[in-house]
Design a protein around this motif. Structure first.
Motif, PDB file in Angstrom:
ATOM      1  N   ASP A 117       6.312 -69.427  70.341  1.00 11.61           N
ATOM      2  CA  ASP A 117       7.118 -69.919  69.232  1.00 11.61           C
ATOM      3  C   ASP A 117       8.560 -70.163  69.687  1.00 11.61           C
ATOM      4  O   ASP A 117       8.993 -69.676  70.742  1.00 11.61           O
ATOM      5  N   ALA A 118       9.309 -70.915  68.879  1.00  8.06           N
ATOM      6  CA  ALA A 118      10.667 -71.288  69.280  1.00  8.06           C
ATOM      7  C   ALA A 118      11.536 -71.508  68.051  1.00  8.06           C
ATOM      8  O   ALA A 118      11.050 -71.613  66.928  1.00  8.06           O
ATOM      9  N   VAL A 119      12.844 -71.584  68.300  1.00 10.47           N
ATOM     10  CA  VAL A 119      13.826 -71.922  67.266  1.00 10.47           C
ATOM     11  C   VAL A 119      14.600 -73.148  67.729  1.00 10.47           C
ATOM     12  O   VAL A 119      15.091 -73.190  68.857  1.00 10.47           O
ATOM     13  N   LEU A 120      14.697 -74.159  66.870  1.00 14.10           N
ATOM     14  CA  LEU A 120      15.577 -75.303  67.104  1.00 14.10           C
ATOM     15  C   LEU A 120      16.753 -75.139  66.142  1.00 14.10           C
ATOM     16  O   LEU A 120      16.584 -75.228  64.923  1.00 14.10           O
ATOM     17  N   ILE A 121      17.928 -74.886  66.690  1.00 14.24           N
ATOM     18  CA  ILE A 121      19.074 -74.510  65.864  1.00 14.24           C
ATOM     19  C   ILE A 121      20.289 -75.347  66.224  1.00 14.24           C
ATOM     20  O   ILE A 121      20.554 -75.620  67.395  1.00 14.24           O
ATOM     21  N   GLY A 122      21.028 -75.767  65.200  1.00 17.39           N
ATOM     22  CA  GLY A 122      22.256 -76.511  65.410  1.00 17.39           C
ATOM     23  C   GLY A 122      23.463 -75.602  65.350  1.00 17.39           C
ATOM     24  O   GLY A 122      23.510 -74.675  64.533  1.00 17.39           O
ATOM     25  N   ALA A 123      24.455 -75.873  66.204  1.00 21.16           N
ATOM     26  CA  ALA A 123      25.684 -75.068  66.216  1.00 21.16           C
ATOM     27  C   ALA A 123      26.876 -75.985  66.473  1.00 21.16           C
ATOM     28  O   ALA A 123      26.908 -76.703  67.476  1.00 21.16           O
ATOM     29  N   ASP A 124      27.824 -75.948  65.566  1.00 20.07           N
ATOM     30  CA  ASP A 124      29.047 -76.733  65.735  1.00 20.07           C
ATOM     31  C   ASP A 124      29.912 -76.075  66.801  1.00 20.07           C
ATOM     32  O   ASP A 124      29.927 -74.851  66.938  1.00 20.07           O
ATOM     33  N   ARG A 125      30.653 -76.909  67.530  1.00 24.69           N
ATOM     34  CA  ARG A 125      31.397 -76.408  68.680  1.00 24.69           C
ATOM     35  C   ARG A 125      32.893 -76.315  68.411  1.00 24.69           C
ATOM     36  O   ARG A 125      33.442 -77.039  67.581  1.00 24.69           O
ATOM     37  N   VAL A 126      33.544 -75.425  69.138  1.00 26.96           N
ATOM     38  CA  VAL A 126      34.999 -75.342  69.118  1.00 26.96           C
ATOM     39  C   VAL A 126      35.557 -76.647  69.676  1.00 26.96           C
ATOM     40  O   VAL A 126      35.081 -77.163  70.686  1.00 26.96           O
ATOM     41  N   LYS A 127      36.571 -77.177  68.999  1.00 28.42           N
ATOM     42  CA  LYS A 127      37.188 -78.441  69.416  1.00 28.42           C
ATOM     43  C   LYS A 127      38.623 -78.471  68.927  1.00 28.42           C
ATOM     44  O   LYS A 127      39.135 -77.444  68.442  1.00 28.42           O
ATOM     45  N   ALA A 128      39.271 -79.604  69.005  1.00 34.72           N
ATOM     46  CA  ALA A 128      40.668 -79.711  68.591  1.00 34.72           C
ATOM     47  C   ALA A 128      40.833 -79.296  67.135  1.00 34.72           C
ATOM     48  O   ALA A 128      40.059 -79.706  66.266  1.00 34.72           O
ATOM     49  N   ALA A 129      41.863 -78.487  66.874  1.00 34.96           N
ATOM     50  CA  ALA A 129      42.076 -77.951  65.529  1.00 34.96           C
ATOM     51  C   ALA A 129      42.230 -79.055  64.498  1.00 34.96           C
ATOM     52  O   ALA A 129      41.717 -78.948  63.374  1.00 34.96           O
ATOM     53  N   GLU A 130      42.910 -80.149  64.865  1.00 39.44           N
ATOM     54  CA  GLU A 130      43.119 -81.213  63.882  1.00 39.44           C
ATOM     55  C   GLU A 130      41.811 -81.877  63.473  1.00 39.44           C
ATOM     56  O   GLU A 130      41.632 -82.286  62.323  1.00 39.44           O
ATOM     57  N   THR A 131      40.854 -81.960  64.401  1.00 38.68           N
ATOM     58  CA  THR A 131      39.546 -82.526  64.075  1.00 38.68           C
ATOM     59  C   THR A 131      38.787 -81.606  63.138  1.00 38.68           C
ATOM     60  O   THR A 131      38.155 -82.060  62.169  1.00 38.68           O
ATOM     61  N   LEU A 132      38.850 -80.323  63.400  1.00 41.36           N
ATOM     62  CA  LEU A 132      38.153 -79.348  62.573  1.00 41.36           C
ATOM     63  C   LEU A 132      38.744 -79.274  61.171  1.00 41.36           C
ATOM     64  O   LEU A 132      38.014 -79.268  60.165  1.00 41.36           O
ATOM     65  N   VAL A 133      40.066 -79.215  61.087  1.00 40.61           N
ATOM     66  CA  VAL A 133      40.707 -79.121  59.774  1.00 40.61           C
ATOM     67  C   VAL A 133      40.414 -80.358  58.943  1.00 40.61           C
ATOM     68  O   VAL A 133      40.096 -80.272  57.743  1.00 40.61           O
ATOM     69  N   ALA A 134      40.475 -81.531  59.560  1.00 45.12           N
ATOM     70  CA  ALA A 134      40.208 -82.773  58.827  1.00 45.12           C
ATOM     71  C   ALA A 134      38.779 -82.822  58.298  1.00 45.12           C
ATOM     72  O   ALA A 134      38.523 -83.362  57.213  1.00 45.12           O
ATOM     73  N   ALA A 135      37.835 -82.262  59.050  1.00 47.23           N
ATOM     74  CA  ALA A 135      36.438 -82.278  58.621  1.00 47.23           C
ATOM     75  C   ALA A 135      36.234 -81.489  57.333  1.00 47.23           C
ATOM     76  O   ALA A 135      35.281 -81.743  56.581  1.00 47.23           O
ATOM     77  N   TYR A 136      37.126 -80.536  57.067  1.00 47.81           N
ATOM     78  CA  TYR A 136      37.021 -79.709  55.859  1.00 47.81           C
ATOM     79  C   TYR A 136      38.150 -80.002  54.874  1.00 47.81           C
ATOM     80  O   TYR A 136      38.379 -79.231  53.938  1.00 47.81           O
ATOM     81  N   ASP A 137      38.839 -81.122  55.093  1.00 47.63           N
ATOM     82  CA  ASP A 137      39.896 -81.558  54.170  1.00 47.63           C
ATOM     83  C   ASP A 137      40.015 -83.072  54.276  1.00 47.63           C
ATOM     84  O   ASP A 137      41.048 -83.604  54.686  1.00 47.63           O
ATOM     85  N   ASP A 138      38.949 -83.770  53.884  1.00 47.32           N
ATOM     86  CA  ASP A 138      38.884 -85.221  54.045  1.00 47.32           C
ATOM     87  C   ASP A 138      39.948 -85.920  53.203  1.00 47.32           C
ATOM     88  O   ASP A 138      40.388 -85.412  52.162  1.00 47.32           O
ATOM     89  N   ALA A 139      40.342 -87.097  53.650  1.00 50.81           N
ATOM     90  CA  ALA A 139      41.420 -87.841  52.999  1.00 50.81           C
ATOM     91  C   ALA A 139      41.085 -88.238  51.573  1.00 50.81           C
ATOM     92  O   ALA A 139      41.979 -88.354  50.719  1.00 50.81           O
ATOM     93  N   ALA A 140      39.801 -88.436  51.286  1.00 55.40           N
ATOM     94  CA  ALA A 140      39.393 -88.829  49.933  1.00 55.40           C
ATOM     95  C   ALA A 140      39.400 -87.659  48.957  1.00 55.40           C
ATOM     96  O   ALA A 140      39.248 -87.857  47.745  1.00 55.40           O
ATOM     97  N   GLY A 141      39.558 -86.450  49.467  1.00 57.85           N
ATOM     98  CA  GLY A 141      39.653 -85.284  48.609  1.00 57.85           C
ATOM     99  C   GLY A 141      38.326 -84.763  48.085  1.00 57.85           C
ATOM    100  O   GLY A 141      38.300 -83.965  47.137  1.00 57.85           O
ATOM    101  N   ILE A 142      37.225 -85.141  48.734  1.00 58.95           N
ATOM    102  CA  ILE A 142      35.913 -84.694  48.248  1.00 58.95           C
ATOM    103  C   ILE A 142      35.750 -83.197  48.470  1.00 58.95           C
ATOM    104  O   ILE A 142      35.256 -82.473  47.594  1.00 58.95           O
ATOM    105  N   THR A 143      36.164 -82.710  49.646  1.00 59.22           N
ATOM    106  CA  THR A 143      36.043 -81.273  49.915  1.00 59.22           C
ATOM    107  C   THR A 143      36.931 -80.470  48.979  1.00 59.22           C
ATOM    108  O   THR A 143      36.552 -79.371  48.539  1.00 59.22           O
ATOM    109  N   ALA A 144      38.083 -81.001  48.649  1.00 63.09           N
ATOM    110  CA  ALA A 144      38.951 -80.326  47.679  1.00 63.09           C
ATOM    111  C   ALA A 144      38.257 -80.221  46.322  1.00 63.09           C
ATOM    112  O   ALA A 144      38.291 -79.163  45.670  1.00 63.09           O
ATOM    113  N   GLN A 145      37.616 -81.299  45.881  1.00 63.22           N
ATOM    114  CA  GLN A 145      36.872 -81.257  44.621  1.00 63.22           C
ATOM    115  C   GLN A 145      35.747 -80.220  44.688  1.00 63.22           C
ATOM    116  O   GLN A 145      35.510 -79.488  43.719  1.00 63.22           O
ATOM    117  N   PHE A 146      35.068 -80.179  45.820  1.00 63.84           N
ATOM    118  CA  PHE A 146      33.973 -79.239  46.036  1.00 63.84           C
ATOM    119  C   PHE A 146      34.463 -77.791  45.907  1.00 63.84           C
ATOM    120  O   PHE A 146      33.841 -76.961  45.233  1.00 63.84           O
TER     121      PHE A 146
END
Length: 334
Positions: free
Chosen positions: A198-227
């Motif tokens: 048996d096996a596990v297929l698992i996804g894991a997000d990687r450490v990267k530039a802080a500005e890329t990470l912050v933007a992914a959780y604070d999109d310009a359209a404000g959808i994450t803020a609404q969420f």
């Protein structure tokens, strides 16, 4: 019953099996009140997902800044032949969390000739709808549902499953939403219920530039803020709350020390409110912590997998090294 527009079944009558383990439901009121009494204040992210919250999250996954979903989908397309070879003939896919219908369809199509699928989720209605819909599209596949808490481990041996290799599919970097020890416990729970092969297929997000990470959780359209703010709206609606939602603003922060994105709601003025008659106050600039999303280096994820009893036998990353899919197999010398 069927959906008149789609002709899709809306019950679980068409599934090959349904195992209801009657997991205890979360106590929304208890968790909110106790969280607001903590220092710092916090509310579990599981309560994001009412109907509106779920719809907003679907929109987040399509935002330009949110690279996670499209990157993982691209990887699944790119490595489809390798996945089919690793899984072998007649694999049984087990999906704790029963998440994105797009991702599970990509995996099932990649495997070519899977024998079965098991969806596992704590939310009974969501689980049955998702599995019934999948059965409609894959009528020849043995499909069953388990209503249970996957964080307590996987117990599958009593189910009428085909005999093929079981592949636990845990995409979306969901593992990053757990604190480190809880993440190890979740993986160890998967490991405990696995057989040789048996096996596990698992996804894991990687450490990267802080500005890329912050933007992914604070999109310009404000959808994450609404969420994020919708959590307060839900508290007001379901728990007789009087929270002044307009007095809070969404924050996305990168915590370097803990390698995680944090989501908070911060007050823009001093506020007072009640929940089911219980009074609370927050000072201007005070924060309510609503979610963590841990990111991993390959070395950190490898250590996590090893401490849970696994070995990484293959991994795949996109060209930008934003996201990685790992193929884990149990260590039998552990």
């Amino acid at each position: 019953m069927t959906d008149a527009a789609l002709g899709r079944p809306t019950t679980h009558a068409n599934l090959d099996f349904f195992d209801d383990q009657h997991p205890p439901a979360g106590d929304f009121l208890r968790d909110v009140v106790s969280g607001l009494k903590r220092a710092p204040k916090t509310i579990p992210p599981v309560y994001f997902y009412d109907r509106k919250g779920s719809a907003l999250f679907d929109q987040i996954t399509e935002a330009q800044e949110y690279y996670v979903t499209r990157t993982e989908l691209g990887l699944l397309d790119a490595i489809a032949p390798e996945l089919a070879e690793r899984a072998g003939h007649g694999a049984v896919v087990v999906e704790p969390g029963s998440g994105s219908s797009v991702k599970i369809r990509k995996l099932l199509d990649a495997l070519g000739d899977p024998a079965g699928y098991v969806g596992l989720d704590i939310s009974r209605d969501h689980l049955l709808d998702a599995c019934a819909d999948l059965k409609f599209d894959y009528p020849e596949l043995s499909i069953g549902a388990v209503c249970g808490d996957f964080t307590s481990g996987l117990d599958l041996d009593h189910l009428p499953l085909p005999q093929g290799r079981r592949v636990v599919f845990f995409p979306g970097s969901t593992i990053g939403n757990f604190e480190p020890e809880a993440a190890r416990s979740v993986l160890a729970g998967f490991r405990k219920g696995m057989r040789r092969g048996d096996a596990v297929l698992i996804g894991a997000d990687r450490v990267k530039a802080a500005e890329t990470l912050v933007a992914a959780y604070d999109d310009a359209a404000g959808i994450t803020a609404q969420f994020n703010l919708n959590l307060l709206t839900r508290i007001n609606r379901e728990l007789d709350g009087t929270i002044p939602v307009e007095a809070f603003t969404h924050l996305s922060l990168w915590n370097t020390e803990k390698s995680r994105i944090e989501m908070h709601l911060e007050t823009t003025r001093k506020v007072s409110f009640s929940i089911k008659g219980e009074h609370f106050e927050m000072e201007k600039g005070e924060r309510l912590h609503t979610e963590n999303s841990h990111k991993f280096t390959p070395q950190a994820f490898g250590k996590l997998a090893e401490t849970a009893g696994f070995q990484i036998t293959q991994s795949w990353s996109d060209a930008d090294e934003f996201f990685t899919l790992y193929w884990l197999e149990p260590r039998w010398d552990a």
